[in-house]
Design an enzyme around this catalytic site. Structure first.
Site, PDB file in Angstrom:
ATOM      1  N   GLY A 128      -4.252  -3.946  -2.691  1.00 52.69           N
ATOM      2  CA  GLY A 128      -4.508  -3.793  -4.130  1.00 52.69           C
ATOM      3  C   GLY A 128      -3.350  -4.327  -4.959  1.00 52.69           C
ATOM      4  O   GLY A 128      -3.214  -3.999  -6.136  1.00 52.69           O
ATOM      5  N   ALA A 133      -2.833  -7.046  -6.344  1.00 52.70           N
ATOM      6  CA  ALA A 133      -3.159  -7.860  -7.521  1.00 52.70           C
ATOM      7  C   ALA A 133      -3.722  -7.004  -8.648  1.00 52.70           C
ATOM      8  O   ALA A 133      -4.050  -7.511  -9.715  1.00 52.70           O
ATOM      9  CB  ALA A 133      -4.179  -8.940  -7.140  1.00 52.70           C
ATOM     10  N   ALA A 193      -8.613   0.046  -3.966  1.00 52.20           N
ATOM     11  CA  ALA A 193      -9.731   0.987  -4.039  1.00 52.20           C
ATOM     12  C   ALA A 193     -10.654   0.548  -5.153  1.00 52.20           C
ATOM     13  O   ALA A 193     -10.288  -0.252  -6.011  1.00 52.20           O
ATOM     14  CB  ALA A 193      -9.235   2.407  -4.328  1.00 52.20           C
ATOM     15  N   SER A 244      -5.020  10.793  -5.846  1.00 57.17           N
ATOM     16  CA  SER A 244      -5.456  11.059  -7.222  1.00 57.17           C
ATOM     17  C   SER A 244      -5.597  12.545  -7.489  1.00 57.17           C
ATOM     18  O   SER A 244      -5.972  13.324  -6.610  1.00 57.17           O
ATOM     19  CB  SER A 244      -6.791  10.379  -7.496  1.00 57.17           C
ATOM     20  OG  SER A 244      -7.247  10.726  -8.787  1.00 57.17           O
ATOM     21  N   TYR A 298     -16.278   9.170  -6.527  1.00 63.63           N
ATOM     22  CA  TYR A 298     -14.924   8.604  -6.460  1.00 63.63           C
ATOM     23  C   TYR A 298     -13.936   9.645  -5.939  1.00 63.63           C
ATOM     24  O   TYR A 298     -13.134   9.371  -5.031  1.00 63.63           O
ATOM     25  CB  TYR A 298     -14.520   8.104  -7.849  1.00 63.63           C
ATOM     26  CG  TYR A 298     -13.068   7.746  -7.979  1.00 63.63           C
ATOM     27  CD1 TYR A 298     -12.524   6.681  -7.264  1.00 63.63           C
ATOM     28  CD2 TYR A 298     -12.220   8.474  -8.826  1.00 63.63           C
ATOM     29  CE1 TYR A 298     -11.184   6.350  -7.390  1.00 63.63           C
ATOM     30  CE2 TYR A 298     -10.884   8.147  -8.961  1.00 63.63           C
ATOM     31  CZ  TYR A 298     -10.365   7.092  -8.236  1.00 63.63           C
ATOM     32  OH  TYR A 298      -9.035   6.765  -8.357  1.00 63.63           O
TER      33      TYR A 298
HETATM   34  N1  LIG Z   1      -5.418   4.095 -12.797  1.00 66.65           N
HETATM   35  C1  LIG Z   1      -5.323   5.408 -12.620  1.00 66.65           C
HETATM   36  O1  LIG Z   1      -5.193   6.168 -13.588  1.00 66.65           O
HETATM   37  C2  LIG Z   1      -5.363   5.988 -11.230  1.00 66.65           C
HETATM   38  C3  LIG Z   1      -5.283   7.386 -11.105  1.00 66.65           C
HETATM   39  C4  LIG Z   1      -5.315   7.942  -9.833  1.00 66.65           C
HETATM   40  C5  LIG Z   1      -5.375   7.124  -8.719  1.00 66.65           C
HETATM   41  N2  LIG Z   1      -5.442   5.772  -8.850  1.00 66.65           N
HETATM   42  C6  LIG Z   1      -5.499   4.953  -7.630  1.00 66.65           C
HETATM   43  O2  LIG Z   1      -4.546   3.916  -7.741  1.00 66.65           O
HETATM   44  C7  LIG Z   1      -4.992   2.796  -6.986  1.00 66.65           C
HETATM   45  C8  LIG Z   1      -4.888   1.531  -7.826  1.00 66.65           C
HETATM   46  O3  LIG Z   1      -5.768   1.651  -8.934  1.00 66.65           O
HETATM   47  P1  LIG Z   1      -5.665   0.735 -10.243  1.00 66.65           P
HETATM   48  O4  LIG Z   1      -5.811   1.622 -11.399  1.00 66.65           O
HETATM   49  O5  LIG Z   1      -4.483  -0.145 -10.139  1.00 66.65           O
HETATM   50  O6  LIG Z   1      -7.037  -0.094 -10.119  1.00 66.65           O
HETATM   51  P2  LIG Z   1      -7.284  -1.686 -10.036  1.00 66.65           P
HETATM   52  O7  LIG Z   1      -8.764  -1.845  -9.974  1.00 66.65           O
HETATM   53  O8  LIG Z   1      -6.524  -2.416 -11.079  1.00 66.65           O
HETATM   54  O9  LIG Z   1      -6.633  -2.070  -8.630  1.00 66.65           O
HETATM   55  C9  LIG Z   1      -7.299  -1.933  -7.425  1.00 66.65           C
HETATM   56  C10 LIG Z   1      -7.115  -3.246  -6.669  1.00 66.65           C
HETATM   57  O10 LIG Z   1      -7.703  -3.085  -5.375  1.00 66.65           O
HETATM   58  C11 LIG Z   1      -8.367  -4.279  -5.059  1.00 66.65           C
HETATM   59  N3  LIG Z   1      -9.423  -3.979  -4.094  1.00 66.65           N
HETATM   60  C12 LIG Z   1     -10.543  -3.246  -4.274  1.00 66.65           C
HETATM   61  N4  LIG Z   1     -11.263  -3.208  -3.154  1.00 66.65           N
HETATM   62  C13 LIG Z   1     -10.583  -3.927  -2.234  1.00 66.65           C
HETATM   63  C14 LIG Z   1     -10.826  -4.253  -0.870  1.00 66.65           C
HETATM   64  N5  LIG Z   1     -11.935  -3.831  -0.244  1.00 66.65           N
HETATM   65  N6  LIG Z   1      -9.911  -4.997  -0.225  1.00 66.65           N
HETATM   66  C15 LIG Z   1      -8.786  -5.441  -0.848  1.00 66.65           C
HETATM   67  N7  LIG Z   1      -8.515  -5.176  -2.141  1.00 66.65           N
HETATM   68  C16 LIG Z   1      -9.404  -4.421  -2.818  1.00 66.65           C
HETATM   69  C17 LIG Z   1      -8.935  -4.783  -6.378  1.00 66.65           C
HETATM   70  O11 LIG Z   1      -9.198  -6.171  -6.322  1.00 66.65           O
HETATM   71  C18 LIG Z   1      -7.823  -4.421  -7.351  1.00 66.65           C
HETATM   72  O12 LIG Z   1      -6.922  -5.495  -7.535  1.00 66.65           O
HETATM   73  C19 LIG Z   1      -6.396   3.127  -6.511  1.00 66.65           C
HETATM   74  O13 LIG Z   1      -6.314   3.565  -5.163  1.00 66.65           O
HETATM   75  C20 LIG Z   1      -6.822   4.272  -7.403  1.00 66.65           C
HETATM   76  O14 LIG Z   1      -7.743   5.126  -6.762  1.00 66.65           O
HETATM   77  C21 LIG Z   1      -5.449   5.187 -10.088  1.00 66.65           C
END
Ligand SMILES: NC(=O)c1ccc[n+]([C@@H]2O[C@H](COP(=O)([O-])OP(=O)(O)OC[C@H]3O[C@@H](n4cnc5c(N)ncnc54)[C@H](O)[C@@H]3O)[C@@H](O)[C@H]2O)c1
Ligand SMILES: [Zn+2]
Length: 329
Positions: free
Chosen positions: A7, A9, A61, A103, A163
């Site tokens: 993830g 990117a 994710a 999370s 989720y």
């Molecule tokens: N943003 C929040 O407030 C928040 C809160 C709690 C937890 N999280 C967790 O943080 C992590 C990052 O989330 P984010 O907010 O940066 O979201 P995001 O969508 O920006 O980043 C997720 C990245 O994962 C990549 N991805 C998805 N499926 C994939 C796969 N099968 N193989 C390879 N890459 C894959 C996507 O292309 C994306 O770049 C996640 O695990 C999310 O559950 C985020």
């Protein structure tokens, strides 16, 4: 350390990559959106990427509340099948350090105090109550109004949507991997993360992003419920720093250690909307009484374990972070 950032990117992952580089580590990006595209569900791609890697920061994710039950299989596939494939490849490659993007959603409605019954755990809110504008969960024993308390890492899990269920299963898989391989796993249970590069204009984005997009269109942010729902908004650079701290400190082998990862300073969604609107120069937010099924009322967790054990502390304050966020593209 050479660190595979799945993830990498994405929103949070890209900041983890920057923070790792800044602290002298060597991050390797693994993402379906990267070039070359790499999917965590592809065992061969994962095995290749793990060559020479000391630790994995697993951020990949499918995020957000989604749009209904229709995407349940896609959440499970990306989040849980993906995590299982990754962990199996780590077991095979002898990579023994994992930091997981956990999370707060694993706690569901969390911990509340009833004036008569003490600590109680209210169930999901009923549609009839939400329709009638009764947003605060009531005591499941006596029906009294409740005060939200701080949720610690040992609180029982209670995922309320697909989720959340997949985020909890990721932790269980990581714990099973740690027991089986003697590896050490840390789950950083992020609160509401915001900041530069936050995804926008998708149904999976976070609330701060929805508000900012509205303001950019010249529209008022639409605040659901009565705007008094409490969240902990934590800046993405602080979350990235927590990942680096978790890698540096390590954790007990053979187990998963969870850390709530928040600013420690809850704010209401209404306050957040006002802070963004003020920084943007209006228009002022409107409170709409709309609601989303599956949303919890308050998320107020206690992030002191992370501060005490990993020596981490948030550096970006609410007002400063929201001003920066309102201004960034
Ligand atoms: N943003 C929040 O407030 C928040 C809160 C709690 C937890 N999280 C967790 O943080 C992590 C990052 O989330 P984010 O907010 O940066 O979201 P995001 O969508 O920006 O980043 C997720 C990245 O994962 C990549 N991805 C998805 N499926 C994939 C796969 N099968 N193989 C390879 N890459 C894959 C996507 O292309 C994306 O770049 C996640 O695990 C999310 O559950 C985020
Ligand atoms: Zn009661």
């Amino acid at each position: 350390m050479r660190v595979l950032v799945t993830g990498g990117a994405g929103f949070i992952g890209s900041h983890v990559v920057e923070a790792l580089t800044a602290s002298g580590h060597e991050p390797v990006v693994f993402d379906v959106r990267a070039d070359p595209a790499a999917d965590v569900r592809d065992p061969e791609a994962v095995a290749r990427a793990l060559a020479g890697v000391d630790a994995v920061c697993h951020q990949a994710a499918m995020v957000g509340l989604g749009t209904g039950f229709g995407d349940a299989a896609e959440y499970v596939s990306r989040n849980d099948l993906g995590t299982a494939v990754l962990l199996a490849a780590m077991a095979g490659a002898g990579v023994r350090h994992l930091v997981l993007a956990g999370s707060m959603v694993v706690y569901g409605e969390g911990r509340y105090a009833c004036p008569r019954d003490g600590v109680v755990r209210p169930g999901p809110r009923a549609v009839a109550d939400l329709e009638a504008g009764r947003f605060e969960p009531r005591c499941p024993v006596c029906g009294a109004e409740l005060a939200p308390g701080l949720v610690g890492e040992d609180a029982p899990a209670d995922p309320r949507n697909v989720y959340a269920t997949t985020k909890l299963a990721q932790e269980h898989l990581a714990a099973a991997w740690a027991r089986s391989t003697g590896g050490s796993a840390v789950s950083l249970r992020y609160h509401n993360v915001y900041g530069p590069r936050m995804p926008r204009d998708t149904p999976y984005a976070g609330v701060a992003s929805f508000f900012r997009s509205a303001l950019a269109r010249g529209e008022a942010p639409r605040v659901f419920e009565d705007g008094r729902q409490r969240r902990d908004f934590v800046h993405v650079r602080d979350v990235a720093a927590a990942n680096v701290a978790a890698l540096r400190a390590g954790s007990a082998p053979g187990a998963l250690t969870a850390y709530n990862t928040g600013s420690g300073e809850p704010h209401t969604v209404g306050e957040m909307a006002r802070a963004l609107a003020d920084a943007h120069g209006g228009p002022a937010p409107v409170v709409t009484a709309e609601y989303r099924l599956g949303d919890v009322r308050h998320i107020t967790a206690d992030s002191s374990r992370l501060r005490a054990e990993l020596g981490w502390k948030p550096e970006v304050g609410f007002a400063e972070g929201m001003r920066e966020f309102a201004a960034c593209r």
